[in-house]
Design a protein around this motif. Structure first.
Motif, PDB file in Angstrom:
ATOM      1  N   CYS A 186      -0.089  12.839   4.410  1.00 44.16           N
ATOM      2  CA  CYS A 186       0.391  11.577   3.785  1.00 44.16           C
ATOM      3  C   CYS A 186       0.933  10.635   4.849  1.00 44.16           C
ATOM      4  O   CYS A 186       0.580   9.459   4.899  1.00 44.16           O
ATOM      5  N   GLY A 187       1.831  11.203   5.668  1.00 47.88           N
ATOM      6  CA  GLY A 187       2.469  10.395   6.718  1.00 47.88           C
ATOM      7  C   GLY A 187       1.417   9.857   7.679  1.00 47.88           C
ATOM      8  O   GLY A 187       1.477   8.703   8.100  1.00 47.88           O
ATOM      9  N   GLY A 188       0.425  10.705   8.008  1.00 44.23           N
ATOM     10  CA  GLY A 188      -0.621  10.308   8.967  1.00 44.23           C
ATOM     11  C   GLY A 188      -1.423   9.133   8.443  1.00 44.23           C
ATOM     12  O   GLY A 188      -1.613   8.129   9.137  1.00 44.23           O
ATOM     13  N   LEU A 189      -1.854   9.229   7.186  1.00 44.36           N
ATOM     14  CA  LEU A 189      -2.649   8.146   6.611  1.00 44.36           C
ATOM     15  C   LEU A 189      -1.787   6.883   6.462  1.00 44.36           C
ATOM     16  O   LEU A 189      -2.237   5.765   6.775  1.00 44.36           O
ATOM     17  N   ALA A 190      -0.551   7.067   5.988  1.00 49.04           N
ATOM     18  CA  ALA A 190       0.345   5.913   5.790  1.00 49.04           C
ATOM     19  C   ALA A 190       0.567   5.180   7.106  1.00 49.04           C
ATOM     20  O   ALA A 190       0.492   3.949   7.170  1.00 49.04           O
ATOM     21  N   GLU A 191       0.801   5.946   8.160  1.00 48.07           N
ATOM     22  CA  GLU A 191       1.063   5.320   9.455  1.00 48.07           C
ATOM     23  C   GLU A 191      -0.181   4.578   9.955  1.00 48.07           C
ATOM     24  O   GLU A 191      -0.095   3.444  10.449  1.00 48.07           O
ATOM     25  N   ALA A 192      -1.326   5.195   9.749  1.00 45.78           N
ATOM     26  CA  ALA A 192      -2.570   4.599  10.244  1.00 45.78           C
ATOM     27  C   ALA A 192      -2.861   3.255   9.590  1.00 45.78           C
ATOM     28  O   ALA A 192      -3.428   2.361  10.223  1.00 45.78           O
ATOM     29  N   ILE A 193      -2.486   3.096   8.334  1.00 48.64           N
ATOM     30  CA  ILE A 193      -2.870   1.863   7.631  1.00 48.64           C
ATOM     31  C   ILE A 193      -1.664   0.983   7.273  1.00 48.64           C
ATOM     32  O   ILE A 193      -1.774   0.032   6.522  1.00 48.64           O
ATOM     33  N   GLY A 194      -0.500   1.336   7.813  1.00 51.53           N
ATOM     34  CA  GLY A 194       0.704   0.523   7.572  1.00 51.53           C
ATOM     35  C   GLY A 194       1.169   0.595   6.130  1.00 51.53           C
ATOM     36  O   GLY A 194       1.580  -0.404   5.546  1.00 51.53           O
ATOM     37  N   ALA A 195       1.096   1.799   5.534  1.00 56.99           N
ATOM     38  CA  ALA A 195       1.515   1.973   4.126  1.00 56.99           C
ATOM     39  C   ALA A 195       2.849   2.708   4.054  1.00 56.99           C
ATOM     40  O   ALA A 195       3.340   3.236   5.057  1.00 56.99           O
ATOM     41  N   ARG A 196       3.435   2.720   2.868  1.00 54.71           N
ATOM     42  CA  ARG A 196       4.648   3.508   2.619  1.00 54.71           C
ATOM     43  C   ARG A 196       4.244   4.838   1.997  1.00 54.71           C
ATOM     44  O   ARG A 196       3.232   4.919   1.296  1.00 54.71           O
ATOM     45  N   VAL A 197       5.082   5.839   2.203  1.00 57.12           N
ATOM     46  CA  VAL A 197       4.814   7.159   1.620  1.00 57.12           C
ATOM     47  C   VAL A 197       5.523   7.276   0.276  1.00 57.12           C
ATOM     48  O   VAL A 197       6.661   6.838   0.123  1.00 57.12           O
ATOM     49  N   GLY A 198       4.824   7.848  -0.706  1.00 54.58           N
ATOM     50  CA  GLY A 198       5.424   8.157  -2.004  1.00 54.58           C
ATOM     51  C   GLY A 198       5.114   9.600  -2.343  1.00 54.58           C
ATOM     52  O   GLY A 198       4.420  10.293  -1.582  1.00 54.58           O
ATOM     53  N   GLY A 254      10.957  20.181  -2.312  1.00 49.87           N
ATOM     54  CA  GLY A 254      11.844  19.902  -1.185  1.00 49.87           C
ATOM     55  C   GLY A 254      11.104  19.327   0.021  1.00 49.87           C
ATOM     56  O   GLY A 254      11.624  19.310   1.127  1.00 49.87           O
ATOM     57  N   TRP A 255       9.881  18.822  -0.208  1.00 46.55           N
ATOM     58  CA  TRP A 255       9.118  18.273   0.917  1.00 46.55           C
ATOM     59  C   TRP A 255       9.598  16.879   1.301  1.00 46.55           C
ATOM     60  O   TRP A 255       9.396  16.434   2.414  1.00 46.55           O
ATOM     61  N   ILE A 294       0.870  -1.186   0.000  1.00 47.91           N
ATOM     62  CA  ILE A 294       0.000   0.000   0.000  1.00 47.91           C
ATOM     63  C   ILE A 294       0.910   1.240   0.000  1.00 47.91           C
ATOM     64  O   ILE A 294       1.887   1.299   0.756  1.00 47.91           O
ATOM     65  N   ILE A 295       0.594   2.188  -0.864  1.00 48.93           N
ATOM     66  CA  ILE A 295       1.380   3.426  -0.925  1.00 48.93           C
ATOM     67  C   ILE A 295       0.429   4.614  -0.811  1.00 48.93           C
ATOM     68  O   ILE A 295      -0.611   4.653  -1.472  1.00 48.93           O
ATOM     69  N   VAL A 296       0.806   5.550   0.044  1.00 46.83           N
ATOM     70  CA  VAL A 296       0.061   6.809   0.118  1.00 46.83           C
ATOM     71  C   VAL A 296       0.981   7.878  -0.457  1.00 46.83           C
ATOM     72  O   VAL A 296       2.005   8.207   0.137  1.00 46.83           O
ATOM     73  N   ALA A 297       0.641   8.367  -1.649  1.00 44.87           N
ATOM     74  CA  ALA A 297       1.517   9.343  -2.298  1.00 44.87           C
ATOM     75  C   ALA A 297       0.856  10.711  -2.306  1.00 44.87           C
ATOM     76  O   ALA A 297      -0.354  10.834  -2.463  1.00 44.87           O
ATOM     77  N   GLY A 298       1.695  11.718  -2.113  1.00 42.58           N
ATOM     78  CA  GLY A 298       1.174  13.084  -2.072  1.00 42.58           C
ATOM     79  C   GLY A 298       1.800  13.945  -3.142  1.00 42.58           C
ATOM     80  O   GLY A 298       2.927  13.712  -3.578  1.00 42.58           O
ATOM     81  N   GLY A 299       1.034  14.973  -3.563  1.00 39.58           N
ATOM     82  CA  GLY A 299       1.541  15.900  -4.576  1.00 39.58           C
ATOM     83  C   GLY A 299       1.448  17.333  -4.114  1.00 39.58           C
ATOM     84  O   GLY A 299       1.239  17.610  -2.923  1.00 39.58           O
ATOM     85  N   ARG A 300       1.566  18.227  -5.098  1.00 40.92           N
ATOM     86  CA  ARG A 300       1.586  19.654  -4.814  1.00 40.92           C
ATOM     87  C   ARG A 300       0.336  20.119  -4.058  1.00 40.92           C
ATOM     88  O   ARG A 300       0.378  21.082  -3.299  1.00 40.92           O
ATOM     89  N   ASP A 307       2.180  22.346   1.576  1.00 42.88           N
ATOM     90  CA  ASP A 307       3.527  22.619   2.091  1.00 42.88           C
ATOM     91  C   ASP A 307       4.099  21.357   2.752  1.00 42.88           C
ATOM     92  O   ASP A 307       3.402  20.352   2.914  1.00 42.88           O
ATOM     93  N   ARG A 308       5.355  21.481   3.126  1.00 45.11           N
ATOM     94  CA  ARG A 308       6.087  20.338   3.649  1.00 45.11           C
ATOM     95  C   ARG A 308       5.414  19.727   4.886  1.00 45.11           C
ATOM     96  O   ARG A 308       5.213  18.520   4.976  1.00 45.11           O
ATOM     97  N   ASP A 309       5.047  20.585   5.830  1.00 47.74           N
ATOM     98  CA  ASP A 309       4.463  20.072   7.079  1.00 47.74           C
ATOM     99  C   ASP A 309       3.153  19.352   6.802  1.00 47.74           C
ATOM    100  O   ASP A 309       2.884  18.277   7.342  1.00 47.74           O
TER     101      ASP A 309
END
Ligand code: FAD
Length: 346
Positions: A247-259, A268-269, A229-235, A239-241
């Protein structure tokens, strides 16, 4: 003068007929076969069957004989094995020399390699030495059985078109294919074939390069290609935070990797190794979340192997909605927090 080209082609055609069989370069590192080579054995098997020829694996390395059974089980009829201490580590110089000798001796008509760092390097060196055509970074392969031509498809003009390229008057026809583009077929336990161990003289003397030390990359290993499972984010994440929060929140919740999309990387995020797409990695997870990603063709070519694509975007006309399995028109900042709780319970 007018007749020269046709005479040349006629002579070439006679020679071309001597080339037969499909070869897959079996890339191994420290005695472990790279998954892309197994994927290519599946793709090569289909091409070989259409042409009615043998599929061979080419295995170079040091003390790698134990790998041959796996190569047969994934579809090879024949294996060319050159096992020698000089081939312990990949070096373009030695691998290219050995590969070219094998080609000149056994005359394959098609050669496939993974579009990995090693495969890209070796394929270029081999094609140059053989003065033959190489189509790099392919996303699809097929065969014109009548003309015995490899139809190698890859993105061209910045990914705006898909071009199918043929090497009409050259043999062998070469292509590199990105990891995860071809589906890995199921191995057939106990399947065996013919092992050929050509005698090739090799020595460290006179080599231009010597491996003194292997330094493994420090820091977190990102293996997006193997992620389920990949949770990928775009523009659209702003912003970075916010990128890392959503992305990080959803990925962590469901055991996915961030893309990430290239826009997020360029802002630069997040580091480049997380980039998915034409100039990033090709992925094939079970579920791919595209959050605030428009769906540019260069991004899409990297995610088409995903089983399910879930897109969240404020723009109902975003191209990603034409590609996705499920689309939610809306603001990621509002929708993702609503998804986290129920998804965590699954
Ligand atoms: P944008 O295209 O700007 O899209 C942002 C999206 O977010 C928009 O659709 C917008 O509607 C949406 N949005 C905005 N706010 C919100 C919100 N609050 N909630 C939900 N949605 C919102 N790109 C890659 O990704 N990978 C590659 O490997 C790659 N290689 C390339 C190679 C070449 C040769 C070239 C020319 C380009 C390449 N690109 C690559 C770039 C690609 O063309 C796009 O520019 C890039 O993918 C755009 O990234 P994005 O979708 O994040 O940004």
């Amino acid at each position: 003068v007018k007749e020269t080209p046709s005479v040349k082609v006629a002579q070439l055609s006679g020679d071309l007929g001597r080339y037969q069989g499909v070869w897959v370069f079996i890339e191994q590192r420290e005695g472990r076969i790279m998954p892309v080579s197994l994927e290519l054995l599946g793709a090569g098997r289909k091409l070989a069957d259409k042409l009615g020829v043998e599929l061979s694996g080419v295995l170079l390395g040091n003390q790698v004989r134990a790998l041959v059974d796996t190569i047969y089980e994934y579809g090879a009829d024949k294996i060319y094995l050159v096992d020698h201490p000089v081939l312990n580590y990949y070096r373009a110089e030695t691998y290219m020399q050995v590969f070219v000798k094998l080609v000149n001796e056994y005359l394959p008509e098609i050669i496939l390699m993974g579009a990995t760092t090693t495969g890209r390097d070796l394929a270029g060196a081999v094609a140059t030495e053989l003065a033959t055509g190489l189509t790099a970074d392919c996303t699809a392969l097929d065969i014109d059985t009548e003309k015995r031509l490899l139809l190698a498809t890859r993105p061209a003009f910045g990914g705006n078109i898909m071009a199918t390229i043929v090497a009409k008057n050259h043999r062998p026809q070469m292509a590199t294919v990105r990891p995860k583009v071809m589906k890995m077929e199921q191995p057939v336990p106990g399947r065996r074939g013919v092992l050929i161990t050509p005698e090739i003289e090799l020595s460290e003397t006179n080599l231009l390069t010597r491996v003194l030390e292997i330094v493994k990359e420090q820091g977190e290993q990102v293996n997006l290609q193997e992620a389920e499972i990949i949770v990928a984010g775009g523009r659209g994440l702003g912003d970075r935070d916010n990128f890392h929060r959503i992305c990080g929140g959803l990925a962590e919740a469901i055991g996915a990797r961030v893309g990430a999309s290239r826009a997020a990387v360029e802002a630069g995020w997040i580091e480049q190794k997380y980039q998915v797409g034409q100039t990033g990695v090709t992925v094939a997870p079970k579920i791919y979340f595209a959050l605030g990603i428009s769906g540019a063709i260069q991004h899409l070519v990297g995610i088409r192997g995903s089983d399910i694509i879930i897109a969240i975007n404020t723009d109902p006309n975003a191209p990603i909605f034409k590609e996705c399995t499920y689309g939610i028109v809306g603001d990621v900042n509002k929708i993702v927090p609503l998804l986290i709780e129920p998804l965590q319970k699954l």
